[in-house]
Write a protein that holds these residues in place. Structure first.
Motif, mmCIF file in Angstrom:
data_model
loop_
_atom_site.group_PDB
_atom_site.id
_atom_site.type_symbol
_atom_site.label_atom_id
_atom_site.label_comp_id
_atom_site.label_asym_id
_atom_site.label_seq_id
_atom_site.Cartn_x
_atom_site.Cartn_y
_atom_site.Cartn_z
ATOM 1 N N ARG A 105 0.835 -1.200 0.000
ATOM 2 C CA ARG A 105 0.000 0.000 0.000
ATOM 3 C C ARG A 105 0.875 1.257 0.000
ATOM 4 O O ARG A 105 0.644 2.185 -0.761
ATOM 5 C CB ARG A 105 -0.920 -0.022 1.223
ATOM 6 C CG ARG A 105 -1.837 1.145 1.311
ATOM 7 C CD ARG A 105 -3.243 0.685 1.139
ATOM 8 N NE ARG A 105 -4.133 1.735 1.561
ATOM 9 C CZ ARG A 105 -5.129 2.157 0.829
ATOM 10 N NH1 ARG A 105 -5.372 1.590 -0.327
ATOM 11 N NH2 ARG A 105 -5.894 3.116 1.244
ATOM 12 N N ASP A 106 1.901 1.246 0.862
ATOM 13 C CA ASP A 106 2.784 2.414 0.979
ATOM 14 C C ASP A 106 3.629 2.629 -0.272
ATOM 15 O O ASP A 106 3.759 3.753 -0.751
ATOM 16 C CB ASP A 106 3.707 2.269 2.186
ATOM 17 C CG ASP A 106 2.983 2.385 3.514
ATOM 18 O OD1 ASP A 106 1.807 2.820 3.529
ATOM 19 O OD2 ASP A 106 3.583 2.017 4.535
ATOM 20 N N GLY A 144 0.787 1.903 -3.704
ATOM 21 C CA GLY A 144 -0.543 2.491 -3.704
ATOM 22 C C GLY A 144 -1.661 1.525 -4.048
ATOM 23 O O GLY A 144 -2.675 1.940 -4.610
ATOM 24 N N GLN A 186 -4.897 -0.547 -4.233
ATOM 25 C CA GLN A 186 -6.254 -0.253 -3.771
ATOM 26 C C GLN A 186 -7.096 -1.517 -3.631
ATOM 27 O O GLN A 186 -8.216 -1.466 -3.162
ATOM 28 C CB GLN A 186 -6.953 0.680 -4.773
ATOM 29 C CG GLN A 186 -6.256 2.004 -4.953
ATOM 30 C CD GLN A 186 -6.279 2.836 -3.694
ATOM 31 O OE1 GLN A 186 -7.306 2.955 -3.035
ATOM 32 N NE2 GLN A 186 -5.138 3.386 -3.319
ATOM 33 N N VAL A 236 -7.156 -1.775 6.588
ATOM 34 C CA VAL A 236 -7.025 -0.789 5.503
ATOM 35 C C VAL A 236 -8.435 -0.379 5.072
ATOM 36 O O VAL A 236 -8.986 -0.930 4.118
ATOM 37 C CB VAL A 236 -6.235 -1.361 4.306
ATOM 38 C CG1 VAL A 236 -6.040 -0.278 3.246
ATOM 39 C CG2 VAL A 236 -4.910 -1.951 4.742
ATOM 40 N N LEU A 272 -10.219 -0.522 1.384
ATOM 41 C CA LEU A 272 -9.553 -1.495 0.521
ATOM 42 C C LEU A 272 -10.589 -2.390 -0.138
ATOM 43 O O LEU A 272 -11.474 -2.930 0.517
ATOM 44 C CB LEU A 272 -8.591 -2.355 1.345
ATOM 45 C CG LEU A 272 -7.765 -3.388 0.585
ATOM 46 C CD1 LEU A 272 -6.747 -2.691 -0.331
ATOM 47 C CD2 LEU A 272 -7.039 -4.302 1.570
#
Length: 144
Positions: free
Chosen positions: A76-77, A80, A82, A129, A132
């Motif tokens: 995610r970091d 990115g 989704q 998250v 997500l």
């Protein structure tokens, strides 16, 4: 800084999804083929653990689950992502290891075991998250 990935038109921050699949050698190519057919080739991060989502939820080894959740956070970091796509499969040896030898003996019971574990997995992913998108898939050995 973004890094161009040769031949894909994607930058290092453009991965569409993180895919979690089982380590089973019988499915590695079929999972890649499935993802390519969906237009995801070269656009996803990959984590393989015995049992896939079932292994994250049902393994007695807390480090096993932690490793996956850490991978989700860094995907995610860094990229990115989704979406999280979890692909478990039929006739899973890890299912037998975590649930018992009869896990795959009855196809309906086997499916229910995966559904319950994957539902728990998806709930935890969404808790960790928010927002997500989570896809849960159960693949037959023939790739369907």
């Amino acid at each position: 800084m973004t890094i161009q990935t040769p031949g894909t038109g994607l930058t290092a921050q453009d991965a569409e999804a993180l895919v979690l699949a089982c380590i089973d050698y019988r499915l590695v190519g079929k999972v890649a083929d499935y993802l390519e057919a969906r237009g995801l080739a070269g656009g996803y991060d990959m984590v393989s653990l015995a049992g896939g989502a079932l292994g994250v939820v049902l393994s007695d080894d807390a480090a096993w689950a932690k490793a996956f959740w850490d991978q989700l956070a860094i995907a995610r970091d860094l990229h990115g992502i989704q979406r999280l796509i979890a692909i478990d499969h039929r006739d899973c040896g890890a299912c037998r290891a975590f649930v018992g030898e009869t896990c795959a003996a009855d196809p309906d019971k086997e499916r229910e075991t995966h559904v319950q574990a994957m539902t728990e997995f998806a709930e935890e992913a969404r808790r960790r998250v928010p927002g997500l998108e989570v896809e849960l898939l159960l693949m037959d050995l023939n790739g369907d």
